[in-house]
Each structure stands twice: as structure tokens, then as C-alpha cells.
Design a protein around this motif. Structure first.
Motif, PDB file in Angstrom:
ATOM      1  N   ARG A 148       0.699  -1.328  -0.030  1.00 24.29           N
ATOM      2  CA  ARG A 148      -0.146   0.097   0.154  1.00 24.29           C
ATOM      3  C   ARG A 148       0.986   1.083   0.105  1.00 24.29           C
ATOM      4  NH1 ARG A 148      -5.192  -0.960   1.883  1.00 24.29           N
ATOM      5  NH2 ARG A 148      -5.468   0.668   3.040  1.00 24.29           N
ATOM      6  N   ILE A 149       0.787   2.342  -1.032  1.00 22.33           N
ATOM      7  CA  ILE A 149       1.597   3.192  -1.122  1.00 22.33           C
ATOM      8  C   ILE A 149       0.691   4.582  -1.036  1.00 22.33           C
ATOM      9  CG2 ILE A 149       3.013   4.576  -2.604  1.00 22.33           C
ATOM     10  CD1 ILE A 149       3.913   1.924  -3.880  1.00 22.33           C
ATOM     11  N   LEU A 150       1.257   5.602   0.007  1.00 24.08           N
ATOM     12  CA  LEU A 150       0.638   6.690  -0.171  1.00 24.08           C
ATOM     13  C   LEU A 150       1.480   7.722  -0.946  1.00 24.08           C
ATOM     14  CD1 LEU A 150      -0.986   8.885   0.853  1.00 24.08           C
ATOM     15  CD2 LEU A 150       0.196   9.071   3.085  1.00 24.08           C
ATOM     16  N   ILE A 151       0.824   8.360  -1.869  1.00 18.77           N
ATOM     17  CA  ILE A 151       1.575   9.488  -2.668  1.00 18.77           C
ATOM     18  C   ILE A 151       1.061  10.876  -2.283  1.00 18.77           C
ATOM     19  CG2 ILE A 151       1.859  10.308  -4.998  1.00 18.77           C
ATOM     20  CD1 ILE A 151       1.311   7.661  -6.168  1.00 18.77           C
ATOM     21  N   VAL A 152       1.969  11.707  -1.436  1.00 20.60           N
ATOM     22  CA  VAL A 152       1.834  12.803  -0.819  1.00 20.60           C
ATOM     23  C   VAL A 152       2.237  14.013  -1.944  1.00 20.60           C
ATOM     24  CG1 VAL A 152       2.048  14.485   1.127  1.00 20.60           C
ATOM     25  CG2 VAL A 152       1.901  12.050   1.311  1.00 20.60           C
ATOM     26  N   PRO A 222      -0.361   2.996   5.053  1.00 18.33           N
ATOM     27  CA  PRO A 222       0.686   2.668   3.843  1.00 18.33           C
ATOM     28  C   PRO A 222       1.803   1.933   4.244  1.00 18.33           C
ATOM     29  CG  PRO A 222       0.908   4.934   4.353  1.00 18.33           C
ATOM     30  CD  PRO A 222      -0.358   4.437   5.279  1.00 18.33           C
ATOM     31  N   ASP A 223       2.713   1.235   3.658  1.00 18.87           N
ATOM     32  CA  ASP A 223       4.048   0.648   3.968  1.00 18.87           C
ATOM     33  C   ASP A 223       4.936   1.387   3.165  1.00 18.87           C
ATOM     34  OD1 ASP A 223       3.417  -0.339   1.406  1.00 18.87           O
ATOM     35  OD2 ASP A 223       3.042  -2.411   2.420  1.00 18.87           O
ATOM     36  N   LEU A 224       4.515   2.624   2.357  1.00 18.27           N
ATOM     37  CA  LEU A 224       5.891   3.401   1.971  1.00 18.27           C
ATOM     38  C   LEU A 224       5.056   4.773   1.540  1.00 18.27           C
ATOM     39  CD1 LEU A 224       8.481   3.962   0.118  1.00 18.27           C
ATOM     40  CD2 LEU A 224       7.311   3.048  -1.726  1.00 18.27           C
ATOM     41  N   VAL A 225       5.806   5.906   1.590  1.00 16.50           N
ATOM     42  CA  VAL A 225       5.360   7.043   1.180  1.00 16.50           C
ATOM     43  C   VAL A 225       6.423   7.651  -0.304  1.00 16.50           C
ATOM     44  CG1 VAL A 225       5.041   9.477   1.763  1.00 16.50           C
ATOM     45  CG2 VAL A 225       4.382   7.802   3.539  1.00 16.50           C
ATOM     46  N   LEU A 226       5.525   8.184  -1.077  1.00 18.74           N
ATOM     47  CA  LEU A 226       6.235   8.801  -2.154  1.00 18.74           C
ATOM     48  C   LEU A 226       5.853  10.214  -2.099  1.00 18.74           C
ATOM     49  CD1 LEU A 226       5.944   6.458  -5.283  1.00 18.74           C
ATOM     50  CD2 LEU A 226       7.736   6.789  -3.799  1.00 18.74           C
ATOM     51  N   TYR A 227       6.712  11.170  -1.861  1.00 18.63           N
ATOM     52  CA  TYR A 227       6.460  12.487  -1.670  1.00 18.63           C
ATOM     53  C   TYR A 227       6.754  13.598  -2.949  1.00 18.63           C
ATOM     54  CZ  TYR A 227       6.854  16.983   0.739  1.00 18.63           C
ATOM     55  OH  TYR A 227       6.764  18.424   1.047  1.00 18.63           O
ATOM     56  N   GLN A 228       5.984  14.193  -3.527  1.00 20.64           N
ATOM     57  CA  GLN A 228       6.150  15.024  -4.504  1.00 20.64           C
ATOM     58  C   GLN A 228       6.387  16.289  -3.825  1.00 20.64           C
ATOM     59  OE1 GLN A 228       5.542  18.067  -6.440  1.00 20.64           O
ATOM     60  NE2 GLN A 228       5.352  17.590  -8.574  1.00 20.64           N
ATOM     61  N   ALA A 229       7.650  16.758  -3.893  1.00 20.31           N
ATOM     62  CA  ALA A 229       7.929  18.073  -2.709  1.00 20.31           C
ATOM     63  C   ALA A 229       8.389  19.342  -3.649  1.00 20.31           C
ATOM     64  CB  ALA A 229       9.312  17.747  -2.137  1.00 20.31           C
ATOM     65  N   GLY A 230       7.389  19.513  -4.474  1.00 18.96           N
ATOM     66  CA  GLY A 230       7.573  20.925  -5.378  1.00 18.96           C
ATOM     67  C   GLY A 230       7.488  22.004  -4.408  1.00 18.96           C
ATOM     68  N   ASN A 262       8.082   8.682  11.963  1.00 19.86           N
ATOM     69  CA  ASN A 262       7.618   8.238  13.214  1.00 19.86           C
ATOM     70  C   ASN A 262       6.979   7.144  13.168  1.00 19.86           C
ATOM     71  OD1 ASN A 262       8.541  10.275  14.833  1.00 19.86           O
ATOM     72  ND2 ASN A 262       6.617  11.741  14.646  1.00 19.86           N
ATOM     73  N   ARG A 263       6.378   6.712  11.890  1.00 17.25           N
ATOM     74  CA  ARG A 263       5.477   5.272  11.864  1.00 17.25           C
ATOM     75  C   ARG A 263       6.394   4.252  11.298  1.00 17.25           C
ATOM     76  NH1 ARG A 263       2.323   9.746  11.320  1.00 17.25           N
ATOM     77  NH2 ARG A 263       0.352   9.580  12.280  1.00 17.25           N
ATOM     78  N   GLY A 264       7.660   4.663  11.225  1.00 20.41           N
ATOM     79  CA  GLY A 264       8.784   3.612  10.761  1.00 20.41           C
ATOM     80  C   GLY A 264       8.537   3.516   9.088  1.00 20.41           C
ATOM     81  N   LEU A 265       7.914   4.418   8.458  1.00 19.41           N
ATOM     82  CA  LEU A 265       7.768   4.131   6.926  1.00 19.41           C
ATOM     83  C   LEU A 265       8.768   4.766   6.220  1.00 19.41           C
ATOM     84  CD1 LEU A 265       4.094   5.279   6.997  1.00 19.41           C
ATOM     85  CD2 LEU A 265       4.965   2.756   6.803  1.00 19.41           C
ATOM     86  N   PRO A 266       9.188   4.084   5.351  1.00 20.31           N
ATOM     87  CA  PRO A 266      10.269   4.636   4.431  1.00 20.31           C
ATOM     88  C   PRO A 266       9.669   5.835   3.395  1.00 20.31           C
ATOM     89  CG  PRO A 266       9.590   2.678   3.442  1.00 20.31           C
ATOM     90  CD  PRO A 266       9.017   2.601   4.809  1.00 20.31           C
ATOM     91  N   ILE A 267      10.235   6.877   3.008  1.00 21.85           N
ATOM     92  CA  ILE A 267       9.548   7.887   2.309  1.00 21.85           C
ATOM     93  C   ILE A 267      10.781   8.429   1.078  1.00 21.85           C
ATOM     94  CG2 ILE A 267      10.317   9.303   4.186  1.00 21.85           C
ATOM     95  CD1 ILE A 267       8.162  11.275   3.015  1.00 21.85           C
ATOM     96  N   ALA A 268      10.283   8.519   0.057  1.00 22.29           N
ATOM     97  CA  ALA A 268      11.194   8.760  -1.132  1.00 22.29           C
ATOM     98  C   ALA A 268      10.486  10.062  -1.788  1.00 22.29           C
ATOM     99  CB  ALA A 268      11.427   7.886  -2.154  1.00 22.29           C
ATOM    100  N   SER A 269      11.320  11.197  -1.942  1.00 24.85           N
ATOM    101  CA  SER A 269      10.796  12.384  -2.616  1.00 24.85           C
ATOM    102  C   SER A 269      11.292  12.469  -4.216  1.00 24.85           C
ATOM    103  CB  SER A 269      11.349  13.565  -1.640  1.00 24.85           C
ATOM    104  OG  SER A 269      12.581  13.615  -2.044  1.00 24.85           O
TER     105      SER A 269
END
Length: 302
Positions: A148-152, A222-230, A262-269
């Protein structure tokens, strides 16, 4: 340490037509290297064609690969798709994939380009050719790296392409915070949209982000976050309508990374938008963003 993905092809020669400036991708790396920060650079492979075709219309992928994109689609993209651009977008898409792999290992990693959230199934749009966020998410789930992936998406423009390409999926959640009156005129439907009024400042943005991000993380798990950091929500951005300061952007980015870690999730921007006549200043905003996120990751690693 900042783990940043970069490739020489990110700085494709500027096409003869179109207004998009590619200079910032070189300048961002100059700023990062001059910062003295502890940093490791990683070079991505080009995104495989079949990974792109799993999300985009294969006929459109062929147009890009053959450098035969129709003029009307090039107008939507904002520049002609040359051989250099084709090679660039394959590497920038591969860069988001690699950043996600590095995030699994290190907690956080950055792609120094991409965040191409306007690209749709059968065409590019808004300076975006292929949608790295959707393609990377699809591939990670397909091969079992994530469930499950969260795209922020905190770009000033709505992530309409990402929302469209992932619509109906229960394993990808799209959260978009954007200026209500900015491009695109016709918005898509993200899993959660937060449309902000013109002139929204640091405190107003953070109030909306804190509420929506925590809600998304807790409800979707989710178990991963992808972050669009414009960085185009900046008050001085040429194409933005919001009013975040330098400090506000850093506050935003630290919060997103902090909530994931904080939730132990990897995050890539991914880099996302940032526009102005002073390309060096735009590059500084992007570099400052990545350094702040790496520092926040380091703080949570202790």
C-alpha cells in the motif's frame, strides 16, 4: 546522510521550442555539493519500457521512444520530445524508482528530478512526459516491494495525472494539497484533495497539511510514502498562487518526513515544480528542501 539520485541525462539540452527551463537540475546538484552536507549520489538506470507500458498507453510510449510525439501532445507537454528528452524522462522515472529502493534501506532518499504528476495515460501535460509517481507505485506493488503506497503531493498544482492513473485502486492513496485556482483548470479526483485559497501562508498550509496527512496515514496505513516535494507554493514562485516562505517550505518537508519516519515508514521524494527568473534561487529552494528532509530522517534514526 542525504542519499540523492542523479544522472547526467537529467540536464537534457533545452529544446528549441517551449518555455520550460532545464537549468535548475544542474544548479540543484551544484547547491547540494557546495553545502558540505554528507551526501551520496546514486545513478539510476533508465525505466524499462514495459514498466512504463503497464501504466501508460503503449501507443503513447511508442511515440515517445520513437521521437514521434504528435505536435498537439507536445503542446500539452510544453516542449518537443527530442531524443535527449526521451532519454531524460526514462532516467528521471528510473530515478524515482531507485529513490524508493534506497528509502527502504536508509529511511529517506531523494530523486533530484521528476515528480511528473500531470502526465496522463495517453499523453504528457504540464512539462511532464511520463508519470514517475504512478509508474513507480505500480511496479513496487506488482513485484511485492510494497502493498500500500501513499503519494503525498504538495506541489502548488494538483496531481491530476497521478490521481487519474491510480483511480479506483485500493492499494494506492493520493493526497494532493494545491492552489484551488491554479493549473489544471479541470481537476481530477484524488483520494483526498485539499484545495487552498490564493495567498495561503505558512500557518494556513501547515494546518491543512497536519490534518490531511495524519488522517491519510492513519486511515490508509501505507507501508511506503512517495512525496512530490514541489517548491512552487513559495510566495515568490512565478507559477504559484500560495505564499509559503523559505521557512514554511522547510517546516512542510520536515513534517511530511517526520510523520512517515515516526511510523517507521520509508519515504522517497521527487523534485516537483519550482519556477522563477532566478534559476539559482529556485535551485536553492529545492536543495534546502532535500537537506531538511535528510536531516529530519537522521533525527528519527537516532
Amino acid at each position: 546522510m542525504l542519499h540523492v539520485v542523479h544522472h547526467a541525462d537529467y540536464m537534457a539540452p533545452r529544446p528549441e521550442r517551449g518555455s520550460f527551463k532545464f537549468d535548475k537540475y544542474y544548479l540543484v546538484m551544484e547547491e547540494l555539493r557546495a553545502s558540505g552536507a554528507d551526501m551520496t549520489e546514486h545513478a539510476p538506470d533508465p525505466m524499462p519500457r514495459d514498466w512504463l507500458e503497464a501504466v501508460h498507453d503503449p501507443a503513447y510510449v511508442e511515440e515517445v521512444f520513437a521521437v514521434a510525439v504528435p505536435r498537439e501532445k507536445e503542446r500539452r507537454i510544453g516542449f518537443p520530445v527530442t531524443e535527449h528528452i526521451r532519454d531524460r524522462v526514462r532516467h528521471t522515472n528510473g530515478g524515482t524508482w531507485l529513490a524508493a529502493q534506497l528509502a527502504f534501506e536508509h529511511g529517506y532518499a531523494a530523486n533530484s528530478a521528476a515528480g511528473s504528476h500531470h502526465a496522463l495515460a495517453d499523453t504528457g501535460a504540464g512539462y511532464c512526459v511520463f508519470n514517475d509517481l504512478a509508474v513507480t507505485s505500480n511496479r513496487l506493488i506488482a513485484q511485492g516491494d510494497a502493498r500500500r503506497i501513499l503519494i503525498v503531493d504538495c506541489d502548488v498544482h494538483q496531481g491530476d495525472g497521478t490521481a487519474s492513473l491510480t483511480a479506483g485502486r485500493d492499494d494506492i492513496f493520493t493526497l494532493s494539497l494545491h492552489a484551488q485556482r491554479n493549473f489544471p483548470v479541470r481537476k481530477a479526483r484524488s483520494s483526498l484533495d485539499v484545495a487552498l485559497a490564493d495567498g495561503t501562508d505558512d500557518d494556513g498550509f501547515m494546518e491543512a497539511l497536519e490534518r490531511s496527512l495524519v488522517q491519510s496515514l492513519e486511515s490508509f496505513a501505507p507501508d511506503l510514502v512517495l512525496y512530490q516535494a514541489g517548491v512552487d507554493p513559495h510566495v515568490e514562485d512565478k507559477l504559484g498562487r500560495l505564499a509559503l516562505t523559505d521557512q514554511g517550505l522547510v517546516r512542510r518537508d520536515r513534517f511530511v518526513v517526520g510523520q512517515a519516519r515516526n511510523r517507521g515508514l520509508p519515504i522517497a521524494s521527487a523534485l516537483g515544480g519550482g519556477y522563477g527568473d532566478d534559476q539559482r534561487e529556485v535551485a536553492r529552494r529545492h536543495a534546502r528542501s532535500m537537506l531538511a528532509m535528510a536531516d529530519e530522517n537522521r533525527r528519527h534514526a537516532k
